[in-house]
Design a protein around this motif. Sequence first.
Motif, PDB file in Angstrom:
ATOM      1  N   LEU A  99       0.876  -1.040   0.086  1.00  0.00           N
ATOM      2  CA  LEU A  99      -0.046  -0.084   0.013  1.00  0.00           C
ATOM      3  C   LEU A  99       0.921   1.186   0.041  1.00  0.00           C
ATOM      4  O   LEU A  99       0.485   2.302  -0.482  1.00  0.00           O
ATOM      5  CB  LEU A  99      -0.998   0.031   1.140  1.00  0.00           C
ATOM      6  N   LYS A 100       2.162   1.166   0.248  1.00  0.00           N
ATOM      7  CA  LYS A 100       2.948   2.383   0.132  1.00  0.00           C
ATOM      8  C   LYS A 100       3.276   2.806  -1.120  1.00  0.00           C
ATOM      9  O   LYS A 100       3.500   3.989  -1.416  1.00  0.00           O
ATOM     10  CB  LYS A 100       4.317   1.842   0.968  1.00  0.00           C
ATOM     11  N   HIS A 101       3.250   1.745  -1.845  1.00  0.00           N
ATOM     12  CA  HIS A 101       3.739   2.026  -3.404  1.00  0.00           C
ATOM     13  C   HIS A 101       2.402   2.113  -4.469  1.00  0.00           C
ATOM     14  O   HIS A 101       2.132   2.620  -5.247  1.00  0.00           O
ATOM     15  CB  HIS A 101       4.546   0.922  -3.882  1.00  0.00           C
ATOM     16  N   ILE A 102       1.241   1.241  -3.676  1.00  0.00           N
ATOM     17  CA  ILE A 102       0.030   1.070  -5.103  1.00  0.00           C
ATOM     18  C   ILE A 102      -1.095   1.536  -4.453  1.00  0.00           C
ATOM     19  O   ILE A 102      -1.389   1.457  -3.076  1.00  0.00           O
ATOM     20  CB  ILE A 102      -0.027  -0.510  -5.019  1.00  0.00           C
ATOM     21  N   GLN A 103      -1.934   2.374  -5.139  1.00  0.00           N
ATOM     22  CA  GLN A 103      -3.195   2.768  -4.629  1.00  0.00           C
ATOM     23  C   GLN A 103      -4.265   1.928  -5.343  1.00  0.00           C
ATOM     24  O   GLN A 103      -4.639   1.912  -6.405  1.00  0.00           O
ATOM     25  CB  GLN A 103      -3.394   4.249  -5.009  1.00  0.00           C
ATOM     26  N   PRO A 104      -5.202   1.182  -4.632  1.00  0.00           N
ATOM     27  CA  PRO A 104      -6.324   0.457  -5.315  1.00  0.00           C
ATOM     28  C   PRO A 104      -7.494   1.580  -5.442  1.00  0.00           C
ATOM     29  O   PRO A 104      -7.737   2.362  -4.875  1.00  0.00           O
ATOM     30  CB  PRO A 104      -6.691  -0.529  -4.161  1.00  0.00           C
ATOM     31  N   ILE A 105      -7.920   1.393  -6.820  1.00  0.00           N
ATOM     32  CA  ILE A 105      -9.099   2.398  -7.061  1.00  0.00           C
ATOM     33  C   ILE A 105     -10.208   1.480  -7.738  1.00  0.00           C
ATOM     34  O   ILE A 105     -10.068   0.538  -8.601  1.00  0.00           O
ATOM     35  CB  ILE A 105      -8.666   3.130  -8.157  1.00  0.00           C
ATOM     36  N   PHE A 106     -11.441   1.961  -7.263  1.00  0.00           N
ATOM     37  CA  PHE A 106     -12.513   1.277  -7.798  1.00  0.00           C
ATOM     38  C   PHE A 106     -13.491   2.399  -8.602  1.00  0.00           C
ATOM     39  O   PHE A 106     -13.716   3.437  -7.968  1.00  0.00           O
ATOM     40  CB  PHE A 106     -13.646   0.704  -6.622  1.00  0.00           C
ATOM     41  N   ILE A 107     -13.527   2.189  -9.956  1.00  0.00           N
ATOM     42  CA  ILE A 107     -14.424   3.052 -10.916  1.00  0.00           C
ATOM     43  C   ILE A 107     -15.687   2.685 -11.080  1.00  0.00           C
ATOM     44  O   ILE A 107     -15.767   1.546 -11.647  1.00  0.00           O
ATOM     45  CB  ILE A 107     -13.508   3.402 -11.964  1.00  0.00           C
ATOM     46  N   SER A 108     -16.690   3.492 -10.635  1.00  0.00           N
ATOM     47  CA  SER A 108     -18.049   2.788 -11.095  1.00  0.00           C
ATOM     48  C   SER A 108     -18.461   2.765 -12.678  1.00  0.00           C
ATOM     49  O   SER A 108     -18.197   3.986 -13.260  1.00  0.00           O
ATOM     50  CB  SER A 108     -19.113   3.978 -10.403  1.00  0.00           C
ATOM     51  N   LEU A 109     -19.330   1.875 -13.089  1.00  0.00           N
ATOM     52  CA  LEU A 109     -19.736   1.948 -14.228  1.00  0.00           C
ATOM     53  C   LEU A 109     -21.294   2.372 -14.474  1.00  0.00           C
ATOM     54  O   LEU A 109     -22.010   2.294 -15.391  1.00  0.00           O
ATOM     55  CB  LEU A 109     -19.751   0.515 -14.669  1.00  0.00           C
ATOM     56  N   ASP A 110     -21.723   2.727 -13.210  1.00  0.00           N
ATOM     57  CA  ASP A 110     -23.106   3.060 -13.023  1.00  0.00           C
ATOM     58  C   ASP A 110     -23.299   4.435 -12.276  1.00  0.00           C
ATOM     59  O   ASP A 110     -23.968   4.369 -11.077  1.00  0.00           O
ATOM     60  CB  ASP A 110     -23.728   2.120 -12.164  1.00  0.00           C
ATOM     61  N   PRO A 111     -22.808   5.533 -12.929  1.00  0.00           N
ATOM     62  CA  PRO A 111     -22.848   6.718 -12.074  1.00  0.00           C
ATOM     63  C   PRO A 111     -24.130   7.240 -11.802  1.00  0.00           C
ATOM     64  O   PRO A 111     -24.633   7.998 -10.848  1.00  0.00           O
ATOM     65  CB  PRO A 111     -22.312   7.748 -13.198  1.00  0.00           C
ATOM     66  N   GLN A 112     -25.371   6.716 -12.609  1.00  0.00           N
ATOM     67  CA  GLN A 112     -26.608   7.146 -12.378  1.00  0.00           C
ATOM     68  C   GLN A 112     -27.230   6.668 -11.084  1.00  0.00           C
ATOM     69  O   GLN A 112     -27.796   7.547 -10.422  1.00  0.00           O
ATOM     70  CB  GLN A 112     -27.513   6.480 -13.567  1.00  0.00           C
ATOM     71  N   ARG A 113     -26.537   5.337 -10.452  1.00  0.00           N
ATOM     72  CA  ARG A 113     -27.036   5.014  -9.316  1.00  0.00           C
ATOM     73  C   ARG A 113     -26.008   5.250  -8.250  1.00  0.00           C
ATOM     74  O   ARG A 113     -26.237   5.208  -6.764  1.00  0.00           O
ATOM     75  CB  ARG A 113     -27.638   3.437  -9.258  1.00  0.00           C
ATOM     76  N   ASP A 114     -24.710   5.063  -8.705  1.00  0.00           N
ATOM     77  CA  ASP A 114     -23.535   5.271  -7.988  1.00  0.00           C
ATOM     78  C   ASP A 114     -23.039   6.749  -7.398  1.00  0.00           C
ATOM     79  O   ASP A 114     -22.281   7.407  -7.977  1.00  0.00           O
ATOM     80  CB  ASP A 114     -22.261   4.434  -8.309  1.00  0.00           C
ATOM     81  N   SER A 115     -23.626   7.385  -6.395  1.00  0.00           N
ATOM     82  CA  SER A 115     -23.202   8.684  -6.036  1.00  0.00           C
ATOM     83  C   SER A 115     -22.047   8.441  -5.110  1.00  0.00           C
ATOM     84  O   SER A 115     -21.677   7.175  -4.569  1.00  0.00           O
ATOM     85  CB  SER A 115     -24.606   9.068  -5.250  1.00  0.00           C
ATOM     86  N   PRO A 116     -21.320   9.454  -4.518  1.00  0.00           N
ATOM     87  CA  PRO A 116     -20.245   9.513  -3.833  1.00  0.00           C
ATOM     88  C   PRO A 116     -20.735   8.648  -2.602  1.00  0.00           C
ATOM     89  O   PRO A 116     -19.931   8.021  -2.168  1.00  0.00           O
ATOM     90  CB  PRO A 116     -19.809  10.953  -3.497  1.00  0.00           C
ATOM     91  N   LEU A 123     -17.735   0.674  -0.113  1.00  0.00           N
ATOM     92  CA  LEU A 123     -16.527   0.255  -0.014  1.00  0.00           C
ATOM     93  C   LEU A 123     -16.144  -0.026   1.354  1.00  0.00           C
ATOM     94  O   LEU A 123     -15.108  -0.430   1.711  1.00  0.00           O
ATOM     95  CB  LEU A 123     -15.547   1.370  -0.671  1.00  0.00           C
ATOM     96  N   GLU A 124     -17.030   0.556   2.254  1.00  0.00           N
ATOM     97  CA  GLU A 124     -16.570   0.128   3.803  1.00  0.00           C
ATOM     98  C   GLU A 124     -16.821  -1.467   4.048  1.00  0.00           C
ATOM     99  O   GLU A 124     -16.060  -1.803   5.273  1.00  0.00           O
ATOM    100  CB  GLU A 124     -17.713   0.842   4.789  1.00  0.00           C
ATOM    101  N   ASN A 125     -17.394  -1.902   3.163  1.00  0.00           N
ATOM    102  CA  ASN A 125     -17.193  -3.571   3.080  1.00  0.00           C
ATOM    103  C   ASN A 125     -15.962  -4.170   2.733  1.00  0.00           C
ATOM    104  O   ASN A 125     -15.585  -5.327   3.211  1.00  0.00           O
ATOM    105  CB  ASN A 125     -18.373  -4.127   2.341  1.00  0.00           C
ATOM    106  N   PHE A 126     -14.871  -3.419   2.209  1.00  0.00           N
ATOM    107  CA  PHE A 126     -13.970  -4.095   1.495  1.00  0.00           C
ATOM    108  C   PHE A 126     -12.613  -3.302   2.021  1.00  0.00           C
ATOM    109  O   PHE A 126     -11.407  -3.800   1.672  1.00  0.00           O
ATOM    110  CB  PHE A 126     -14.079  -3.924   0.002  1.00  0.00           C
ATOM    111  N   GLY A 127     -12.555  -2.140   2.699  1.00  0.00           N
ATOM    112  CA  GLY A 127     -11.513  -1.629   3.098  1.00  0.00           C
ATOM    113  C   GLY A 127     -11.353  -0.054   2.926  1.00  0.00           C
ATOM    114  O   GLY A 127     -11.550   0.387   1.611  1.00  0.00           O
ATOM    115  N   SER A 128     -10.765   0.348   3.772  1.00  0.00           N
ATOM    116  CA  SER A 128     -10.865   2.241   3.803  1.00  0.00           C
ATOM    117  C   SER A 128      -9.566   2.762   2.848  1.00  0.00           C
ATOM    118  O   SER A 128      -9.744   3.642   2.299  1.00  0.00           O
ATOM    119  CB  SER A 128     -10.626   2.485   4.983  1.00  0.00           C
ATOM    120  N   PHE A 129      -8.504   1.911   2.321  1.00  0.00           N
ATOM    121  CA  PHE A 129      -7.847   1.946   1.508  1.00  0.00           C
ATOM    122  C   PHE A 129      -8.140   2.071   0.159  1.00  0.00           C
ATOM    123  O   PHE A 129      -7.417   2.460  -0.688  1.00  0.00           O
ATOM    124  CB  PHE A 129      -6.451   1.106   1.544  1.00  0.00           C
TER     125      PHE A 129
END
Length: 203
Positions: A99-116, A123-129
């Motif tokens: 994690l010091k060198h790599i940033q995991p990122i999840f990008i939504s394919l569904d912006p109509q339903r996926d608000s911030p 993502l609270e189910n998978f890790g704050s990182f």
Amino acid sequence: MKRFRPNIFKNSILILFILSLILIINNLIDNKVKEINKNSSRIEIGGKFELENQDGIKVVSNEINKIKLIYFGYTYCPDVCPLDLLEISSFFDENKQFLKHIQPIFISLDPQRDSPGTIKNYLENFGSFIIGLTGDIKDIDVVLKKYKIYRRVQQNIEQPDNYTIDHTSLYYLMDKEDNYIAHFNRENFRNSFKKFLLEKKFL
């Protein structure tokens, strides 16, 4: 025999000149072929993008000063996305040093339903990182085109808001400037990804 020596000398110089010229031409051709092969084998995936994270803050991808592991999905995904995100979560839980060198990122394919906010809760189910990103559909489409992501909405006639999305399910490893490094799938992800990182010395 003396009268032939100048001719032999001249011929020797000519032969050496021709051989040198052939060598130079061969080197030029070889370098050109290598350049062509290098360019033709380059995978045109990736590039800079600007989206909004789960806290509503604009994120510019090449300003993230880390290598990026990017996954495209959506929070309403019934099966594939949770399993793939669980792989990311489990891997970094077991290998926190990356994690010091790599940033995991999840990008939504569904912006109509996926608000911030929706992405943040998910993502609270998978890790704050993990950074979650969304945006306008036009912004998302630009990113999908750059990353060659397949996306197809499967409509539900009886419940129009309960649609599903068929999509590419791969993990993309990108450098700090958003250039493609490699990609991985869920199958044996933890072992193959860790082996790749250790071989490339990303510790």
